[in-house]
Design an enzyme around this catalytic site. Structure first.
Site, PDB file in Angstrom:
ATOM      1  N   GLY A 248       0.797  -1.222   0.000  1.00  0.00           N
ATOM      2  CA  GLY A 248       0.000   0.000   0.000  1.00  0.00           C
ATOM      3  C   GLY A 248       0.825   1.265   0.000  1.00  0.00           C
ATOM      4  O   GLY A 248       0.283   2.356   0.193  1.00  0.00           O
ATOM      5  N   GLU A 290       4.711  -6.240   0.650  1.00  0.00           N
ATOM      6  CA  GLU A 290       4.115  -6.535  -0.656  1.00  0.00           C
ATOM      7  C   GLU A 290       3.913  -5.275  -1.505  1.00  0.00           C
ATOM      8  O   GLU A 290       2.786  -4.868  -1.763  1.00  0.00           O
ATOM      9  CB  GLU A 290       2.759  -7.216  -0.463  1.00  0.00           C
ATOM     10  CG  GLU A 290       2.823  -8.489   0.350  1.00  0.00           C
ATOM     11  CD  GLU A 290       1.464  -8.953   0.841  1.00  0.00           C
ATOM     12  OE1 GLU A 290       1.396 -10.071   1.380  1.00  0.00           O
ATOM     13  OE2 GLU A 290       0.466  -8.194   0.691  1.00  0.00           O
ATOM     14  N   GLY A 292       3.354  -3.130  -4.700  1.00  0.00           N
ATOM     15  CA  GLY A 292       2.855  -3.371  -6.063  1.00  0.00           C
ATOM     16  C   GLY A 292       2.914  -2.078  -6.842  1.00  0.00           C
ATOM     17  O   GLY A 292       3.797  -1.853  -7.664  1.00  0.00           O
ATOM     18  N   ARG A 293       1.968  -1.183  -6.541  1.00  0.00           N
ATOM     19  CA  ARG A 293       1.919   0.134  -7.176  1.00  0.00           C
ATOM     20  C   ARG A 293       3.259   0.872  -7.043  1.00  0.00           C
ATOM     21  O   ARG A 293       3.727   1.523  -7.980  1.00  0.00           O
ATOM     22  CB  ARG A 293       0.815   0.953  -6.502  1.00  0.00           C
ATOM     23  CG  ARG A 293       0.602   2.336  -7.066  1.00  0.00           C
ATOM     24  CD  ARG A 293      -0.152   3.228  -6.073  1.00  0.00           C
ATOM     25  NE  ARG A 293      -1.233   2.527  -5.412  1.00  0.00           N
ATOM     26  CZ  ARG A 293      -2.500   2.559  -5.803  1.00  0.00           C
ATOM     27  NH1 ARG A 293      -2.829   3.238  -6.884  1.00  0.00           N
ATOM     28  NH2 ARG A 293      -3.423   1.900  -5.134  1.00  0.00           N
ATOM     29  N   ARG A 330      -9.376   3.879 -13.609  1.00  0.00           N
ATOM     30  CA  ARG A 330      -9.226   4.453 -12.268  1.00  0.00           C
ATOM     31  C   ARG A 330      -9.892   5.823 -12.100  1.00  0.00           C
ATOM     32  O   ARG A 330     -10.487   6.084 -11.050  1.00  0.00           O
ATOM     33  CB  ARG A 330      -7.748   4.529 -11.877  1.00  0.00           C
ATOM     34  CG  ARG A 330      -7.095   3.157 -11.702  1.00  0.00           C
ATOM     35  CD  ARG A 330      -5.682   3.271 -11.159  1.00  0.00           C
ATOM     36  NE  ARG A 330      -5.686   3.705  -9.773  1.00  0.00           N
ATOM     37  CZ  ARG A 330      -5.326   4.910  -9.364  1.00  0.00           C
ATOM     38  NH1 ARG A 330      -4.930   5.824 -10.238  1.00  0.00           N
ATOM     39  NH2 ARG A 330      -5.361   5.212  -8.088  1.00  0.00           N
ATOM     40  N   TYR A 334     -12.279   5.526  -9.124  1.00  0.00           N
ATOM     41  CA  TYR A 334     -11.771   6.100  -7.872  1.00  0.00           C
ATOM     42  C   TYR A 334     -11.668   7.619  -7.875  1.00  0.00           C
ATOM     43  O   TYR A 334     -11.172   8.197  -6.915  1.00  0.00           O
ATOM     44  CB  TYR A 334     -10.348   5.581  -7.597  1.00  0.00           C
ATOM     45  CG  TYR A 334     -10.196   4.097  -7.437  1.00  0.00           C
ATOM     46  CD1 TYR A 334     -11.035   3.363  -6.605  1.00  0.00           C
ATOM     47  CD2 TYR A 334      -9.170   3.423  -8.102  1.00  0.00           C
ATOM     48  CE1 TYR A 334     -10.871   2.005  -6.451  1.00  0.00           C
ATOM     49  CE2 TYR A 334      -8.989   2.063  -7.945  1.00  0.00           C
ATOM     50  CZ  TYR A 334      -9.847   1.357  -7.112  1.00  0.00           C
ATOM     51  OH  TYR A 334      -9.672   0.000  -6.959  1.00  0.00           O
ATOM     52  N   CYS A 361     -18.404   5.269 -24.790  1.00  0.00           N
ATOM     53  CA  CYS A 361     -19.743   5.857 -24.825  1.00  0.00           C
ATOM     54  C   CYS A 361     -20.316   5.949 -23.407  1.00  0.00           C
ATOM     55  O   CYS A 361     -21.301   5.300 -23.064  1.00  0.00           O
ATOM     56  CB  CYS A 361     -20.651   5.024 -25.731  1.00  0.00           C
ATOM     57  SG  CYS A 361     -22.180   5.859 -26.140  1.00  0.00           S
ATOM     58  N   GLU A 362     -19.662   6.739 -22.582  1.00  0.00           N
ATOM     59  CA  GLU A 362     -20.068   6.996 -21.203  1.00  0.00           C
ATOM     60  C   GLU A 362     -19.699   8.438 -20.875  1.00  0.00           C
ATOM     61  O   GLU A 362     -18.558   8.855 -21.104  1.00  0.00           O
ATOM     62  CB  GLU A 362     -19.332   6.071 -20.221  1.00  0.00           C
ATOM     63  CG  GLU A 362     -19.685   4.605 -20.318  1.00  0.00           C
ATOM     64  CD  GLU A 362     -21.040   4.283 -19.722  1.00  0.00           C
ATOM     65  OE1 GLU A 362     -21.540   5.077 -18.893  1.00  0.00           O
ATOM     66  OE2 GLU A 362     -21.602   3.240 -20.098  1.00  0.00           O
TER      67      GLU A 362
END
Length: 440
Positions: A248, A290, A292-293, A330, A334, A361-362
């Site tokens: 994190g 751990e 990741g990002r 994202r 988010y 198309c959003e």
């Protein structure tokens, strides 16, 4: 404007990454295009690993591959001597196809299927992080059938809330993950696991959230976990070999973000574990983390071609690109924020403030709101920074858009590591209708 790693502006006024002109890459491989700065990934990996080595602490740094999982990135992680986290049969299969040593793979997930656990046991993964009672019983059964003893960590939720986005909190009490430390679930899970002759509890795992910019949450989590470990030693004689404090660790997406250096997170974790070990007279466990990002996030840049414009007088100017929520969900999911430049005109002065619209198309397919740019024209290339985590891994085929290609760059060389999907790929698994529909 800010750059990461080997990014710079070259003599043509173009963005350059890893010694390679981004405009050249866009022309060669098309857009949208994910570009990864390999040197930066290596530097991030070494910063975590070498901090543990500097302090003489036994540890494993495991790349959380959910951030970005392909054969090439797994091979790069193996080159750097890290371990690997997977959370599905697909991520495990990718790791095995990459030739990653299974004994350095940790298998996570809150709903591992029977077939996934069988796959993990049969290939010999190093550790399974058990998330719930259903999995505990299923894993015990499968291990017993194979007449083997499976190494596990018990995932616990310590009730600590990290300072992050509500959607990605995982350590608080109301979570779909893990055994709760405060309501007796973790105690019961430990007793069940210790009573099994087919399971061996290596230690405890927790993960308190994502995109964390301070160390307080990790300190509080360690304090709660070690208090519980001290209780378990007295009650059950259990002393963990491993304490995994998760990941994190945050990165800088925009100038509003202020993450800590990797070494600072690690040093604070080491210091607190040592404090707790001394406080409770416990043997020093091996520490696992751990990232990741924080390994791949700011190493990734997405290149788009600019197309249409729409100007709403006195309201907003929209500039559309040839990707969007299909390659980076994202912002829609988010409300994630990014910064960007025109890759082919980096040094041009900003003339306007525009909002970058995707082509899906959003109405919610917006990548960046209110971005200062030079006057953008059709055919310009937009480089969006820090898209290396959860871009490709969450990419989709909404509106039947093919997923982009992925290129690694290092020392002036580029390598295609994921081919661009084709229209034929989109229909490859479709099965034509054979049932005749009666008319009338």
């Amino acid at each position: 404007m800010f750059f990461h790693g080997t990014s710079r502006v070259n003599e043509k006024g173009h963005l350059e990454i890893g010694g390679v002109d981004v405009v050249t890459l866009a022309e060669q491989y098309g857009t949208p295009l994910y570009i990864y700065d390999v040197a930066l990934i290596r530097a991030r990996a070494r910063a975590f690993k070498e901090t543990f080595e500097k302090h003489g602490v036994k540890a494993q740094v495991a790349y959380a591959s959910k951030a970005f999982s392909t054969i090439a990135i797994v091979q790069l992680i193996e080159e750097e001597g890290l371990s690997l986290d997977v959370v599905s049969g697909g991520e495990l299969y990718t790791a095995l196809k990459a030739g990653f040593p299974p004994e350095r793979i940790h298998f996570h997930g809150n709903n591992k299927s029977r077939s996934e656990l069988e796959m993990a046991l049969d290939c010999g993964v190093g550790c399974i992080v058990v998330d719930n009672f259903y999995e505990l019983q299923l894993l015990e059964e499968l291990s017993r059938q194979r007449e083997t003893v499976t190494d596990i960590l018990l995932r616990v939720t310590p009730g600590i809330e990290a300072h992050t986005h509500d959607y990605i909190l995982t350590g608080q009490e109301d979570s779909k993950f893990g055994f709760d430390l405060n309501n007796g679930q973790a105690d019961e899970a430990l007793q069940q696991a210790m009573q099994s002759t087919s399971l061996h509890v290596l230690g405890i795992h927790c993960h308190i959230g994502s995109q964390i910019f301070e160390t307080t949450g990790f300190v509080l989590a360690a304090q709660k976990i070690f208090q519980k470990i001290a209780d378990w030693r007295e009650e059950y004689g259990f002393v963990p070999q491993i304490v995994n404090l998760g990941g994190g660790f945050g990165i800088r997406y925009t100038n509003e973000d202020d993450p800590l250096p990797a070494a600072q997170y690690v040093e604070q974790i080491i210091a607190e574990v040592k404090t707790q070990v001394e406080k409770f007279s416990l043997p020093m466990p091996e520490i696992w983390i751990e990232p990741g990002r924080s390994l791949v996030g700011d190493a990734g840049t997405t290149i788009y071609s600019i197309g249409s414009r729409k100007e709403v007088p006195n309201v907003r100017h929209y500039v559309a690109v040839d990707g969007g929520m299909s390659d980076n969900i994202r912002p829609a999911l988010y409300e994630a924020k990014y910064e960007a430049v025109l890759a082919n005109r980096v040094l041009d002065a900003n003339e306007e403030v525009v909002s970058i619209a995707g082509k899906c198309c959003e109405s919610g397919d917006m990548l960046i709101w209110d971005l200062p740019l030079p006057k953008a024209e059709a055919g310009d290339y937009l480089a969006v920074f820090c898209t290396g985590a959860y871009g490709y891994s969450m990419a989709n085929n909404y509106n039947r858009l093919p997923r982009p290609a992925v290129v690694f760059v290092e020392n002036g060389e580029a390598q295609l590591v994921v081919k661009r999907e084709t229209y034929e790929d989109l229909v490859r698994l479709d099965v034509p209708l054979k049932i005749k529909v009666k008319k009338g």
